[in-house]
Design a protein around this motif. Structure first.
Motif, PDB file in Angstrom:
ATOM      1  N   TYR A   5       0.849  -1.186   0.000  1.00  0.00           N
ATOM      2  CA  TYR A   5       0.000   0.000   0.000  1.00  0.00           C
ATOM      3  C   TYR A   5       0.887   1.238   0.000  1.00  0.00           C
ATOM      4  CZ  TYR A   5      -3.334  -3.425   1.766  1.00  0.00           C
ATOM      5  OH  TYR A   5      -4.109  -4.539   1.932  1.00  0.00           O
ATOM      6  N   ASP A  27      -5.354   4.287  -0.947  1.00  0.00           N
ATOM      7  CA  ASP A  27      -4.150   3.673  -1.496  1.00  0.00           C
ATOM      8  C   ASP A  27      -3.870   4.277  -2.875  1.00  0.00           C
ATOM      9  OD1 ASP A  27      -2.074   2.083  -2.250  1.00  0.00           O
ATOM     10  OD2 ASP A  27      -3.241   0.234  -2.417  1.00  0.00           O
ATOM     11  N   LEU A 139      -5.049  -6.066   8.044  1.00  0.00           N
ATOM     12  CA  LEU A 139      -5.249  -5.411   6.760  1.00  0.00           C
ATOM     13  C   LEU A 139      -6.154  -4.212   6.948  1.00  0.00           C
ATOM     14  CD1 LEU A 139      -4.797  -5.597   3.675  1.00  0.00           C
ATOM     15  CD2 LEU A 139      -6.885  -6.928   3.545  1.00  0.00           C
ATOM     16  N   ASP A 140      -5.819  -3.106   6.314  1.00  0.00           N
ATOM     17  CA  ASP A 140      -6.674  -1.933   6.380  1.00  0.00           C
ATOM     18  C   ASP A 140      -8.022  -2.230   5.728  1.00  0.00           C
ATOM     19  OD1 ASP A 140      -4.919  -0.221   7.698  1.00  0.00           O
ATOM     20  OD2 ASP A 140      -3.861   0.252   5.851  1.00  0.00           O
ATOM     21  N   VAL A 142     -11.386  -2.131   3.448  1.00  0.00           N
ATOM     22  CA  VAL A 142     -11.596  -1.902   2.021  1.00  0.00           C
ATOM     23  C   VAL A 142     -12.812  -1.009   1.855  1.00  0.00           C
ATOM     24  CG1 VAL A 142     -12.079  -2.993  -0.198  1.00  0.00           C
ATOM     25  CG2 VAL A 142     -10.601  -4.139   1.455  1.00  0.00           C
ATOM     26  N   CYS A 154     -14.445  -5.199   6.332  1.00  0.00           N
ATOM     27  CA  CYS A 154     -13.301  -5.528   7.172  1.00  0.00           C
ATOM     28  C   CYS A 154     -13.437  -6.963   7.654  1.00  0.00           C
ATOM     29  CB  CYS A 154     -13.179  -4.570   8.355  1.00  0.00           C
ATOM     30  SG  CYS A 154     -14.515  -4.742   9.555  1.00  0.00           S
ATOM     31  N   THR A 183     -10.737   0.757  -3.095  1.00  0.00           N
ATOM     32  CA  THR A 183      -9.402   1.074  -2.620  1.00  0.00           C
ATOM     33  C   THR A 183      -9.308   0.705  -1.151  1.00  0.00           C
ATOM     34  OG1 THR A 183      -7.703   2.800  -2.415  1.00  0.00           O
ATOM     35  CG2 THR A 183      -9.962   3.444  -1.971  1.00  0.00           C
ATOM     36  N   ASN A 184      -8.081   0.562  -0.666  1.00  0.00           N
ATOM     37  CA  ASN A 184      -7.856   0.407   0.769  1.00  0.00           C
ATOM     38  C   ASN A 184      -7.657   1.785   1.385  1.00  0.00           C
ATOM     39  OD1 ASN A 184      -6.496  -2.192  -0.591  1.00  0.00           O
ATOM     40  ND2 ASN A 184      -7.288  -2.728   1.415  1.00  0.00           N
ATOM     41  N   SER A 446      -8.034  -6.658  -4.436  1.00  0.00           N
ATOM     42  CA  SER A 446      -6.629  -6.252  -4.484  1.00  0.00           C
ATOM     43  C   SER A 446      -6.332  -5.621  -5.833  1.00  0.00           C
ATOM     44  CB  SER A 446      -5.701  -7.452  -4.246  1.00  0.00           C
ATOM     45  OG  SER A 446      -5.808  -8.371  -5.313  1.00  0.00           O
TER      46      SER A 446
END
Length: 545
Positions: A5, A27, A139-140, A142, A154, A183-184, A446
């Motif tokens: 990221y 991101d 993980l951040d 989405v 999440c 995006t994240n 992703s």
């Protein structure tokens, strides 16, 4: 599996008197996705985002007790025992005392050398647990922007809970500009604390910062680079959720006070022995009844009438994860429950007017989404050629979201073909099933394609099923269709000098709705851990025909 990221800055909330500015950092390595709007439903949004945070930090895995104090006490008791021995045996007491004095000096010296290390170590872990939860995040979240709504997704740390917050544009007083995409976002524990300051008397502006995408190579130094090495099970679990949501389920509504009563009993009681199930007793035309084991405390939901076609009894485990919904109770109009069956996943949809919060729970806490769920194996698996897949996905890309019937009518294809193509893209992380609106949505999990050879085909039973077909050891003995359009299949498989007789019922959407097999694995697990290799082989053979 490594995810990279790049953020132009950290997400932040800025408050000035009667105005609050919420800015999420997206991101920068992904397609330009941004959104700007002013919140209209402040409190509901605040509580829903807080519940989403509770999903991210949720970790109900077993944690062994800290026995440090006990070990210190045991060592002290050992010293006392040595003293007793010394008094009983005067002949060796002098030697023991000398050795004990020497041992005490050594222990004091060792403790002195390690004291600073242990103090710093404890201070560090206390800081992580109490101050910097981000160090424990995987993980951040989405975020996806669509023409009709914006939604966050999440996954919990223990990989057993999934959270999704959908906010329609009615949540915002005005929407300035947006660009659809996924995006994240950089989401920290500090940001969560700032969310708690949102008030309805303050003007709150919400944005996924579009300016970050205008910065090119000249601003690379200021970027916040994040590289996360994710376990395959975490990514696979994220993909399994949508497959589980597309399966047939028992559905009913619960009044918010019913959820409150369940949480109230869980807060007041702590089970010390099994069973630890939450049992739903469902009778058509009567109130839903929830029984909490092992106390057999019954909650009669007088305001929630079950309207299903036949009586049902469903037991679910991992019920303490429902405490995540507590903050939503004052804001919710109702909770819609989707139960896949006893020991299988469940979904709770909180209706917050223009907001919808979806909580997905695996069969039980220890049985996470990836390790033993295998719900992609029960999802539609019709064989679809690559050209048709691309055609279906292209239509979904253009519309951003659509129902299978709409796509079937638009492309003039069979509904099972549409579902087979969408199922493949769902399991590849490129689409998601919206349980609330019953549509498929475009959502790229992703930036780069996921290695599906590691994520989708790791199930040993599916490999065995393919081997049965390749070796031609399966025989389809009977195939019929009932009045509801459900295919009933019976077969026989010879495996290591043993003959098994699997039976499968597949509905019009190519989903397994019922299955039996004479093998030991199925007799022990039924469908709690997905179908056995013999059931899979029978369905594959029917699909090939």
């Amino acid at each position: 599996m490594q995810f990279n990221y790049s953020y132009s800055s950290s997400s932040a909330v800025h408050g000035q008197g009667n105005q609050t500015q919420m800015s999420f950092a997206p991101d920068l390595t992904r397609q330009p996705t941004f959104f700007r709007g002013e919140l209209r439903q402040h409190l509901a949004f605040r509580e829903a985002m807080s519940a989403l945070h509770h999903v991210v930090v949720s970790d109900l895995r077993f944690k062994p007790q800290d026995k440090t104090e006990y070990k210190a006490w045991a060592a002290q008791q050992l010293e006392i025992d040595w003293q007793l021995i010394a008094t009983q045996k005067q002949a060796v007491s002098d030697k023991i005392n000398a050795l004990r004095d020497e041992l005490t000096v050594i222990q004091q010296s060792r403790s002195s050398r390690w004291r600073d290390f242990y103090t710093a170590q404890q201070r560090y872990f206390n800081y992580l647990y109490q101050k910097d939860y981000d160090a424990w995040f995987v993980l951040d979240p989405v975020i996806t922007v669509h023409p009709d709504e914006i939604f966050f997704e999440c996954f919990s740390q223990d990989e057993s809970s999934y959270g999704k917050l959908s906010a329609s544009y009615e949540v915002f007083q005005q929407v300035d500009e947006f660009a659809c995409g996924t995006t994240n976002i950089d989401y920290s524990a500090t940001l969560y604390n700032e969310f708690q300051k949102i008030r309805d008397y303050k003007t709150t502006k919400f944005e996924v910062d579009p300016s970050g995408f205008e910065v090119q190579t000249t601003g690379n130094i200021a970027y916040k680079e994040v590289k996360i090495d994710l376990p395959d099970s975490w990514v696979r679990g994220f993909l399994q959720v949508s497959s589980a949501m597309s399966l047939p389920a028992i559905q009913f509504d619960l009044h918010p006070m019913d959820i409150y009563n369940i949480c109230f009993i869980l807060r007041r009681h702590k089970e010390k022995k099994g069973p630890r199930a939450l049992r739903y007793e469902l009778t058509p035309g009567e109130p839903v009844r929830a029984i909490l084991e092992p106390w057999d405390k019954e909650i009669v939901c007088d305001r929630s009438i079950y309207t299903g076609p036949k009586p049902e009894t469903v037991r679910v485990w991992g019920r303490r994860r429902l405490l995540i919904l507590e903050r939503l109770i004052p804001m919710a109009r109702k909770f819609t429950v989707h139960l896949l069956g006893t020991g299988l996943p469940s979904f709770y949809l909180a209706d917050l007017n223009d907001l919808t919060f979806t909580l997905g729970l695996s069969g039980w806490t220890a049985n996470d989404w990836a390790a033993a769920g295998n719900f992609d194996l029960l999802a539609p698996r019709a064989d679809v050629d690559d050209f048709t897949k691309r055609q279906v996905f292209g239509a979904l890309q253009a519309a951003k979201f659509a129902s299978p019937d709409t796509l079937a009518k638009q492309l003039k294809l069979d509904r099972s073909t549409i579902l087979g193509a969408l199922g493949a893209y769902t399991q590849a992380g490129r689409a998601i099933f919206d349980l609330n609106k019953q549509v498929y949505r475009l959502r790229e999990l992703s930036r780069d394609p996921l290695p599906m050879s590691k994520l989708r085909f790791v199930n040993e039973r599916e490999q065995k099923a393919r081997r049965f077909l390749d070796d031609n050891t399966l025989r389809v003995q009977n195939s019929s269709v009932d009045q509801n359009g459900t295919r009933l299949l019976q077969g026989s498989i010879t495996d290591e000098n043993q003959t098994y007789a699997p039976t499968v019922a597949v509905d019009r959407d190519e989903r397994i709705v019922k299955a039996e097999c004479s093998c030991n694995w199925h007799q022990h697990n039924t469908l709690f851990k997905g179908p056995c290799e013999h059931i899979l082989a029978l369905r594959m053979a029917a699909n090939r025909k």
